[in-house]
Design a protein around this motif. Structure first.
Motif, PDB file in Angstrom:
ATOM      1  N   LYS A   6      23.366  59.611  39.168  1.00 46.39           N
ATOM      2  CA  LYS A   6      24.469  58.650  39.227  1.00 46.39           C
ATOM      3  C   LYS A   6      25.505  59.101  40.254  1.00 46.39           C
ATOM      4  O   LYS A   6      26.015  58.281  41.029  1.00 46.39           O
ATOM      5  CB  LYS A   6      25.112  58.504  37.848  1.00 46.39           C
ATOM      6  CG  LYS A   6      26.191  57.470  37.787  1.00 46.39           C
ATOM      7  CD  LYS A   6      26.742  57.337  36.387  1.00 46.39           C
ATOM      8  CE  LYS A   6      27.866  56.305  36.358  1.00 46.39           C
ATOM      9  NZ  LYS A   6      28.522  56.231  35.058  1.00 46.39           N
TER      10      LYS A   6
ATOM     11  N   GLU B  36      20.300  62.406  34.963  1.00 47.99           N
ATOM     12  CA  GLU B  36      20.896  61.076  35.116  1.00 47.99           C
ATOM     13  C   GLU B  36      22.307  61.169  35.681  1.00 47.99           C
ATOM     14  O   GLU B  36      22.693  60.367  36.530  1.00 47.99           O
ATOM     15  CB  GLU B  36      20.915  60.330  33.775  1.00 47.99           C
ATOM     16  CG  GLU B  36      19.567  59.819  33.353  1.00 47.99           C
ATOM     17  CD  GLU B  36      18.968  58.828  34.341  1.00 47.99           C
ATOM     18  OE1 GLU B  36      19.695  57.928  34.802  1.00 47.99           O
ATOM     19  OE2 GLU B  36      17.781  58.965  34.667  1.00 47.99           O
TER      20      GLU B  36
ATOM     21  N   GLY C 171      20.183  52.333  41.327  1.00 53.65           N
ATOM     22  CA  GLY C 171      19.834  53.267  40.261  1.00 53.65           C
ATOM     23  C   GLY C 171      18.422  53.090  39.743  1.00 53.65           C
ATOM     24  O   GLY C 171      18.103  53.542  38.648  1.00 53.65           O
TER      25      GLY C 171
END
Length: 195
Positions: free
Chosen positions: A75, A71, A149
């Protein structure tokens, strides 16, 4: 269990202070503190050193934290693509807006500053393309989902893969038409000012 908690747990089990561990991993005490508080993550070489110091496997150390790392990486990639997109857009606008004033002011020498602005825009265009390629993002829908995202499910992904050849053709035709219109407009404006 998160990586920071794992590092703290194994450090305390080994009866090491943050300073002791920092000196053995070749980082600062603040870096150890940041790792333990999940403010940052150790790089691969630091992870290897930690696993050797604690005498555990890497799998055991990062257990349960792989998804978190994915993640964080995702990101960072999204932020990079968005940042490159903003810079590219500004440079592209600068390229279009500065053409006529530069040529009016500098004449034929305007090609140098104008070319530099255009070259900078193209550098960021290539950077955006690299991020898209690295993350397998090609169509408009994939790019929008990625920049927000989100991920497309498998069916949506297959539909978008089927659209890629058509979108490339439309992109080429669209760029050619826009380039032609911009060139004609610049030519008309130059004729008006030079007449």
């Amino acid at each position: 269990m998160e990586l920071g908690k794992q590092i703290r747990k194994y450090r305390q089990e080994a009866q090491l202070s943050q300073e002791d561990l920092a000196s053995r991993v070749y980082v600062s005490r603040q870096t150890i503190s940041n790792w333990e508080n999940d403010k940052s993550y150790p790089d691969v070489s630091s992870l290897v050193l930690l696993s050797e110091i604690f005498q555990i496997s890497l799998d055991e150390m990062i257990k349960g934290d792989i998804e978190t790392m994915k993640e964080v990486i995702k990101k960072e990639e999204i932020e990079k693509m968005n940042r490159y997109g903003v810079i590219y857009t500004l440079l592209l606008i600068g390229t279009a807006v500065s053409a006529v004033p530069l040529f009016m002011w500098l004449g034929h020498l305007a090609i140098i500053p104008w070319g530099m602005i255009f070259a900078c825009a193209m550098v960021y265009a290539f950077k955006i393309e690299k991020v898209k390629k690295d993350n397998d993002v090609h169509t408009y829908r994939e790019i929008v989902a990625f920049s927000e995202g989100k991920l497309l499910d498998d069916i949506q992904k297959q539909r978008e893969i089927g659209k890629r050849p058509y979108q490339r053709l439309l992109l080429v035709v669209g760029c050619a038409v826009i380039s032609f219109v911009v060139c004609v407009l610049i030519g008309l404006i130059m004729n008006l000012f030079l007449s």
